[in-house]
Motif scaffolding. Sequence first.
Motif, PDB file in Angstrom:
ATOM      1  N   HIS A 105     -25.966 -10.054   5.387  1.00  0.00           N
ATOM      2  CA  HIS A 105     -25.605  -9.357   4.147  1.00  0.00           C
ATOM      3  C   HIS A 105     -25.036 -10.329   3.114  1.00  0.00           C
ATOM      4  CE1 HIS A 105     -26.436  -5.155   4.943  1.00  0.00           C
ATOM      5  NE2 HIS A 105     -26.061  -5.373   6.195  1.00  0.00           N
ATOM      6  N   ALA A 106     -24.215 -11.264   3.551  1.00  0.00           N
ATOM      7  CA  ALA A 106     -23.645 -12.251   2.625  1.00  0.00           C
ATOM      8  C   ALA A 106     -24.759 -13.103   2.013  1.00  0.00           C
ATOM      9  CB  ALA A 106     -22.624 -13.125   3.347  1.00  0.00           C
ATOM     10  N   GLY A 114     -21.231  -7.690   3.643  1.00  0.00           N
ATOM     11  CA  GLY A 114     -21.079  -8.918   4.408  1.00  0.00           C
ATOM     12  C   GLY A 114     -19.665  -9.094   4.910  1.00  0.00           C
TER      13      GLY A 114
END
Length: 179
Positions: A105-106, A114
């Motif tokens: 996610h990051a 994230g």
Amino acid sequence: MGSTGETQPGRAVGARDRDSEGRARSARPRDGLGRPLPYGTDGVARQPEGVVRTPEETVTEAQRLLDEGKPFHAHEVFEDAWKSGPDEERELWRGLAQLAVGLTHAARGNPTGGARLLRRGAGAAEAWLAGSGQALPHGVDVESVTAWARELAADVEQNGRAVDAAARAPRLRGAAAGR
């Protein structure tokens, strides 16, 4: 039909992809971060699901994928260990899978998701470590990995930008293992 309105050549509109056991499973190609690509596009080879590996093989394969900037695929390796491993290790593997999804996610530019998953995974791995009494389960330096996760979570929240997954990959066996 995907969310972009694309269909796979030869597929009926509205038909769902199914695996060999009839379960719904997207056959769309994926990129290195697990995002679906249009049908017919060359994507990254997907990790086979349900593979039973030794813990050593799990850590080695997951680290390879993380180093290649493929945390989504590393998550699938950890998920296999979580589902097939002994009950007393499930929380460790689940926590590591969540860390890999947090990095995913990051890297996709989702700092909120994230950071949340990085912290959730760190908490699960720390809780497992506290209850297990094992210092380095299967060579995994849980303390270093959870410190990495908390640092990355703070960084992505502060900066709000996508990170380079390969450059920010954790060292599962700690800094002493090198790159």
